[in-house]
Scaffold this active site. Structure first.
Site, mmCIF file in Angstrom:
data_model
loop_
_atom_site.group_PDB
_atom_site.id
_atom_site.type_symbol
_atom_site.label_atom_id
_atom_site.label_comp_id
_atom_site.label_asym_id
_atom_site.label_seq_id
_atom_site.Cartn_x
_atom_site.Cartn_y
_atom_site.Cartn_z
ATOM 1 N N ALA A 255 0.858 -1.182 0.000
ATOM 2 C CA ALA A 255 0.000 0.000 0.000
ATOM 3 C C ALA A 255 0.890 1.227 0.000
ATOM 4 C CB ALA A 255 -0.891 0.015 1.240
ATOM 5 N N GLU A 291 0.106 2.644 7.023
ATOM 6 C CA GLU A 291 -0.053 3.749 6.055
ATOM 7 C C GLU A 291 -0.635 4.973 6.745
ATOM 8 O OE1 GLU A 291 1.573 3.169 3.514
ATOM 9 O OE2 GLU A 291 1.594 0.975 3.595
#
Ligand code: ZN
Length: 850
Positions: A255, A291
């Site tokens: 990600a 993230e």
């Protein structure tokens, strides 16, 4: 076009860009084959600049027009970018370029996945979108206008305006170009909201392809938990009105933390009990947190240059592991992290690809998104915290945010806040960043007149480019146990700073049993003469759960090493201890599952190699099989009851406790399958209402070569689900007997659903082959050849994923000369391929010459 001679970039050559970027305006006219990108960028020459040349990165761009202050200009354009004469006062640069997202199979820059537009700019993808100073120390605010027919048009920051076929976004936080993102597609969202501690309302969305809406709830909960945790533990709040996550099927990484618009490999965000395993759920929770945490450690404070990658990654991995420890079991998380570290990072750190946590040179930065930068980088933060203490750590980190918010920083900046807030000199500690290789600590001990003395001696083997190493600061957490198993000294952190150093403990009535390197307090390899009796004692009594597990793990390793080297029978005492432990219902099921999980075959190969033997992958595999068979037989009477007791009843829940129980249950099922040929597994397969149990049953059946019907049923049920089919592809190879693994993988690459362009599918097959150690290294080298064939084919499409997969060959020098020659031939064949990418070329030459 042939790649020019690869250029090596050095940390010591760093010079700041000579211009400040005040504002960036981008307009995208989307079209699959001919997207037009119009940029308007305000530059101000820096008065104190050392470097005055105006160079903008740009690759694979068709320049349509360029202007300075409204006047057309004709810059000098090369394959890497352009240079242009510019005024010595502030000016506006405008350009229009054309790019082709649909033919972009490298998945860097702007590309298409299943008809949707998306971007990946870290590390150097933005230069494939427009001409720009594409370096992390150039930070600016961005305003973006997207024009396209897609229903959803997203970029970073906050939405400012939109209408039919267009949308505008503004990101008020200055950021480097690698955090730029754009998404356009006919997507649907799973919406929610969050109110920050200071009362700011934030709109949250997970955007997916229609049909995937039902797989977003878990990811959304994980996001909200992450936001709350970062406020509570680090005092960090979110800073925009909206936070968007988008799931993309074709993605090189897990990600990407683009400001306000995180883009995820769909495998790292979509979750449902029917399609995802417990391991998937845990990984998704961790990656969403990772993230999100980058919003501060990475985005608000970023890296000055790519050599500092560990500044954001090491710290953020450390933060996400703290988060997982708090959400789940801290001791299980620590043990799992160490298993992973030894499996991936130690292999890297002790082979030709060894590099510093902060490298000092590279050809292609994409090749440095490694276990060393991420996982060892996180271990270094953990050691720092252990050395200064929790309170001082919190104070130093607060100072880091206060001092450096909005800046692009270095490891020196990070260490400086610790020096300033603690008064400690960290110059020796900084060697963890500048010296590659895994330190060894040799431990000897002595007891006389009530004093117990531990002598620790450190050394680090040579690594490419670094033959000699200085002693490092190594925190070694130690506790002492009395002969009855009680702790006579609680955990103390010994600071090893010399090459050889002794530490004494006074006032002991008898010789204690030491528990050394508790919680795995440093990423090192400990060498110490010990006995199986002492290990069994620690396994039974150590109050430190990591070292309890470690004692069992060492017993397991030694038993297998003896089986491989001396054709010994499985160690009877260890088998006995293990059977007791498995049956002990008072122990945490997750811990029992970890004790039952054998040391990895690559870990065993590394251990044998360290001790001067040439590991034989087939012999290691055979020992593992014999051991498991003997254990199953020793547990014959108990297995059916254990299996029944650990079967989780009722509706599926992904919580840590149920997951730990299911993990133990799966390990028991695999033992049971050795006795009943798969009867219980077949029943479980039929009854399973969740992927964890379905997947575990299918794995057992395939391993027993008795799962054809279930494999077909699985395929029929899930062929429309790309993520579940990745599991099917992977299992066929992972569960193959060594001699069949390469041909199973080869057949799968011919399958209609095999897609070289999809990194997840490629990794499902080729990654599983590389992980099936005995299969990959099976005599004759068919595995090597198949992987090389596929790497060569993929390199023309996707250099990044190709280069990363080359690391399957990194341990080649461990093996016998026949295997070495077979691997060398494949590496040389890859290396000789026409137009080989810079990424792959660098990896192959490092593996060959390191
Ligand atoms: Zn990261």
């Amino acid at each position: 076009m042939a790649e020019a001679t690869p250029q090596t970039i050095y940390l010591k050559d760093y010079t700041p860009f000579g211009y400040q970027v005040d504002e960036v305006h981008l307009t995208f006219h989307l079209s699959p084959k001919a997207t037009r990108v119009v940029s308007r960028i305000e530059f101000t020459p820096k008065p104190d600049a050392v470097e005055r040349s105006f160079f903008l990165h740009g690759e694979q761009l068709k320049l349509i027009a360029a202007k300075i202050d409204g006047q057309p200009v004709s810059p000098d354009v090369t394959a890497q970018g352009l240079t242009c004469d510019v005024p010595s006062t502030p000016f506006v640069w405008e350009s229009e370029v054309e790019i082709s997202p649909v033919t972009n199979t490298a998945l860097e820059g702007l590309y298409m996945s299943n008809g949707m537009y998306c971007t990946q700019c870290e590390a150097e993808g933005f230069r494939k979108i427009t001409y720009y100073p594409d370096r992390p120390d150039v930070m600016s605010t961005f305003t973006v206008r997207i024009e396209g027919d897609e229903k959803v048009l997203l970029s970073n920051g906050n939405p400012t305006d939109s209408g039919e076929g267009w949308a505008e976004w503004h990101d008020p936080w200055p950021k480097p170009a690698y955090l730029f993102a754009l998404v356009a597609g006919d997507l649907v969202n799973h919406p929610d909201s969050f109110t920050t501690a200071s009362g700011q309302d934030v709109e949250l969305n997970i955007w997916v392809r229609p049909g995937d809406e039902g797989k977003c709830a878990f990811g959304m909960e994980a996001l909200k938990k992450s936001m709350t945790w970062d406020e509570q533990v680090y005092g960090l709040e979110y800073d925009l009105d909206i936070f968007n996550i988008v799931a993309v099927d074709d993605f090189n990484m897990g990600a990407m933390e683009n400001k306000g618009l995180n883009i995820f490999n769909s495998s790292c965000v979509l979750a449902s009990p029917e399609t995802s395993t417990d391991a998937n759920f845990e990984r998704i929770e961790a990656i969403i947190a990772h993230e999100y945490f980058h919003n501060w450690t990475g985005n608000r404070i970023t890296c000055r240059d790519w050599f500092q990658l560990c500044l954001k990654e090491g710290l953020t991995v450390y933060r996400d592991s703290q988060f997982t420890s708090d959400m789940r079991s801290a001791s299980v998380k620590r043990i799992s992290d160490v298993i992973d570290l030894r499996g991936r990072q130690f292999a890297e750190d002790n082979g030709p690809l060894a590099h510093q946590v902060r490298p000092e040179s590279f050809q292609e930065i994409n090749n440095f998104y490694t276990a060393t930068i991420y996982e060892k980088g996180a271990e270094v933060i953990g050691m720092l915290k252990r050395l200064v203490g929790d309170e001082a750590y919190a104070k130093a980190v607060a100072l880091y945010f206060e001092r450096h918010d909005g800046q692009a920083c270095t490891i020196e900046d990070w260490l400086q806040v610790f020096e300033d807030s603690t008064g400690r000199d960290l110059s020796q500690f900084s060697k963890w960043y500048s010296q590659a290789g895994t330190p060894r600590i040799k431990v000897t001990d002595d007891y006389s007149d009530g004093t117990y003395t531990l002598t620790l001696e450190q050394s680090t083997p040579p690594t490419p480019g670094q033959p000699d190493k200085d002693p490092r600061v190594i925190p070694v957490a130690v506790g002492l146990l009395g002969q009855n198993g009680d702790e006579v000294r609680g955990t103390e952190v010994l600071e090893l700073t010399e090459a050889k150093q002794s530490f004494s403990f006074d006032g002991l009535a008898s010789k204690p049993v030491p528990s050394i390197l508790r919680e795995f307090s440093a990423p090192i390899i400990m060498e110490r003469e010990s006995t199986n009796a002492e290990r069994a004692f620690l396994l039974a009594h150590d109050s430190d759960s990591f070292n309890r597990w470690e004692a069992g793990n060492t017993l397991a390793k030694e038993a297998r090493v003896a089986m491989v080297l001396d054709a010994a029978a499985p160690d009877a005492d260890y088998l006995d201890a293990l059977t007791k432990l498995v049956r002990d219902d008072s122990l945490d099921p997750a811990f029992r599952a970890l004790v039952l999980s054998p040391p990895s075959q690559s870990d065993l190969a590394q251990t044998l190699f360290e001790r001067g033997h040439t590991p034989d992958p087939q012999a290691i595999y055979d020992a593992a099989e014999t051991f498991a068979q003997t254990l199953a037989e020793a547990l014959t009477d108990s297995l059916p009851r254990l299996y029944a007791d650990t079967t989780v009843q009722g509706a599926y829940s992904s919580d840590a406790e149920s997951a730990g129980k299911r993990d133990l249950n799966a390990r028991i099922l695999s033992l049971l399958t050795r006795l009943d040929g798969g009867e219980a597994a077949a029943r479980q397969y039929d009854a399973a209402d969740n992927m964890t149990q379905q997947n575990a049953a299918l794995a057992c059946l395939l391993k027993a070569e008795n799962g054809e019907a279930q494999s077909q049923a699985f395929y029929d049920q899930w062929q429309g689900d790309r993520l579940v089919m990745d599991k099917w592809f992977g299992l066929q190879v992972a569960c193959s007997a060594p001699k069949k693994a390469a041909s199973a993988a080869a057949n799968l690459t011919e399958h209609a659903l095999f897609d070289l362009k999809n990194p997840n599918r490629f990794r499902a097959v080729m990654g599983a082959l590389a992980m099936n150690q005995a299969g990959f290294h099976y005599e004759g080298g068919a595995g090597y050849q198949l992987l090389a064939d596929n790497l060569i084919a993929l390199d023309a499409l996707n250099p990044q994923t190709t280069a990363r997969m080359c690391s399957a060959f990194q341990t080649w020098k461990r093996y016998d000369s026949t295997r070495q020659e077979l691997i060398r031939a494949q590496l040389e064949r890859i290396s000789a391929t026409d137009n080989l990418s810079r990424d792959t070329n660098e990896m192959v030459s490092r593996i060959l010459n390191g």
